[in-house]
Design a protein around this motif. Structure first.
Motif, mmCIF file in Angstrom:
data_model
loop_
_atom_site.group_PDB
_atom_site.id
_atom_site.type_symbol
_atom_site.label_atom_id
_atom_site.label_comp_id
_atom_site.label_asym_id
_atom_site.label_seq_id
_atom_site.Cartn_x
_atom_site.Cartn_y
_atom_site.Cartn_z
ATOM 1 N N MET A 134 0.580 -1.126 0.503
ATOM 2 C CA MET A 134 0.170 -0.021 0.239
ATOM 3 C C MET A 134 0.825 1.841 -0.088
ATOM 4 N N THR B 196 -6.879 -2.373 2.284
ATOM 5 C CA THR B 196 -5.836 -1.548 1.772
ATOM 6 C C THR B 196 -4.636 -3.007 1.779
ATOM 7 N N PRO C 295 -3.866 4.093 1.113
ATOM 8 C CA PRO C 295 -5.594 4.010 2.808
ATOM 9 C C PRO C 295 -6.457 4.699 2.026
#
Length: 521
Positions: A188, A317, A324
């Motif tokens: 992420m 995520t 996020p």
């Protein structure tokens, strides 16, 4: 539990998110202490909702275009802008009487800041291991209750202003410190959206229905807030919101300590939907004040749904390796939009077009139409294979972490994309025929394998994504083919495989085959 949770880190993360959530409530819903020319609570709340929607849209687009620059803006640029704006409005602009400028600096910028602070803290929290992230979100709700109660002890506007400035500065300093402790290797953080468009599309596909279900409660919550202003019952709604979040968080933590908690937001909505319809149909027969007892209960459920959506966004995520901010800004944007529509409806029931219809009857009719639309769109449109979205899951904290006996071999999770058959590289497990890529068409084999993988998942506390990765490995998928099947990057597949190996206490792919093939149903 102590081995799974970094307690000091969780306290810092949850406190930072709690401060940002408390500031959001204090500025958007109880902002009379601001040096702003907006005096009417109707205008203040309406502007706050509109500003929030624009902020969510901007953050959503920016998080897909350039998540790295958005993180820098959220952590380094906007907090000092918010601090300067509040000081300037209080000390210079308000006394000078510039209404338009004071509205922007004294209310709009702080309102934008409340949303961005939440997004910034959510991004930092999500970029840690899953257990720390989830516990931080849960504990943030009780901390928020304490902060709001402390703030409510003071009546003087200048005292509230000073406390808010201290909270903003504290949240900013904590944010800078915690941003240096994130796991920089997480997908992420390092994945580039333009190179992983499918991941973002299917991540959105896994939460949009749940976001709409939460949005249905937000719509009813907007109606309730508008009506509560008309009969001076806002305090009851605020208390219900606080109590709902507090009880939900504490209940989940209590159960999570001893067993795995797993539930679907879609299923929760389906269970509650008939009750919502009955409640809305009964509105015209309720006395306005009596109605707010039920409205308070409804707002408590809304708090639970909001908490669940925050947790689901963290999981998505991690599952898809997406930013996020992308998930939380979408979810918040849907809720703010639906709450805004409800707020407008609550304000409009006494206007001329509806003057011949009792206010609660008008609200009942339009609310039923909104609930019907939510059900129609969520049950009739499918943009991903996950028709009901992913489940919220808390893997039991009572488990003991499994560790590999030998150092983890990184080469064992690097895909050999030139070889379609994993069995050709590793060889079959003793006494078993190892699965090959062609087995995915054998429904009986896949069904048997699925049952074994689920059983192993229960025993070793694997997440649903880790079970999916394990099953695809057993079906002969390579790293790249797993990435294509699950619509994620190869880097994300590697991350899930590392966690899978760690939980199973293995360090080689052959050990995975032996474990699964040796499992009896």
């Amino acid at each position: 539990m102590s081995q799974l949770i970094n307690t000091k880190q969780v306290v810092r993360l949850s406190l930072g998110l709690a401060i940002s959530m408390a500031l959001s409530s204090l500025i958007l819903w109880k902002g009379s202490w601001l040096a702003s020319p907006i005096q009417s609570p109707y205008d203040e709340h309406g502007v706050g909702i509109f500003v929030g929607l624009l902020t969510c849209v901007a953050s959503f687009v920016w998080s897909f275009a350039s998540p790295a620059s958005l993180r820098t803006f959220l952590e380094r640029v906007f907090p000092p802008i918010m601090i300067v704006a509040l000081l300037a409005s209080r000390l210079f602009i308000a006394p000078m009487g510039f209404v338009a400028l004071d509205t922007i600096i004294g209310f709009v910028i702080p309102a934008v800041g409340t949303y961005l602070f939440v997004f910034a803290w959510f991004s930092v929290i999500a970029a840690h291991n899953v257990e720390d992230s989830l516990l931080s979100i849960l504990l943030a709700w009780p901390f928020t209750v304490a902060l709001r109660a402390f703030f409510g002890l003071f009546e003087a506007e200048i005292v509230k202003f000073a406390l808010s400035m201290l909270l903003i500065c504290a949240a900013w300093l904590l944010l800078i410190g915690q941003s240096k402790r994130i796991e920089v290797g997480l997908p992420m953080v390092v994945n580039v959206p333009r190179e992983n468009k499918n991941s973002y599309i299917h991540a959105l596909g896994s939460i949009w229905k749940c976001a709409l279900y939460c949005g249905a409660f937000a719509f009813l919550g907007g109606v309730i807030r508008s009506l509560s202003l008309q009969i001076a019952a806002m305090n009851y709604i605020n208390y219900a919101s606080i109590l709902g979040g507090l009880l939900s968080a504490l209940a989940i933590v209590a159960i999570w300590r001893v067993k795995t908690v797993r539930y679907s937001i879609s299923h929760v909505f389906q269970v509650l939907f008939p009750l919502l319809v009955l409640l809305v149909c009964a509105l015209p027969f309720f006395d306005m004040k009596a109605f707010f007892w039920l409205a308070a209960a409804l707002y408590m459920v809304y708090s639970f749904m909001s908490l669940s959506m925050q947790v689901l966004c963290v999981q998505v995520t991690h599952d898809y390796g997406v930013s996020p901010s992308f998930c939380i800004s979408f979810q918040t944007g849907v809720s703010v939009c639906m709450q805004g529509l409800g707020y407008l409806l609550g304000n409009a029931v006494n206007s001329e077009p509806f003057s011949q219809i009792p206010p609660l009857a008008t609200i009942a009719l339009i609310s039923l139409a909104m609930l019907a639309l939510v059900v129609y769109f969520t049950r009739g449109l499918f943009i991903s294979q996950e028709t009901d979205g992913r489940s919220v899951e808390f893997l039991s904290l009572a488990r003991k972490p499994h560790q590999a006996e030998a150092p983890f071999d990184e080469t064992e999770i690097v895909a050999d994309d030139e070889t379609a058959d994993v069995a050709a590289d590793e060889g079959p497990a003793p006494g078993d025929e190892e699965p090959a890529a062609g087995h995915e068409s054998d429904l009986s084999y896949v069904g048997n394998l699925s049952a074994r993988c689920e059983a192993i998942g229960e025993e070793y506390y694997l997440s649903q994504r880790e079970i999916e990765v394990m099953q695809l490995f057993m079906q002969g998928y390579t790293m790249s083919s797993i990435a294509k099947e699950l619509f994620i990057s190869e880097n994300t597949v590697k991350t899930h495989t590392r966690r899978l190996y760690s939980k199973l206490g293995i360090n080689k792919k052959q050990q995975l085959f032996n474990l699964v093939n040796g499992r009896t149903e």
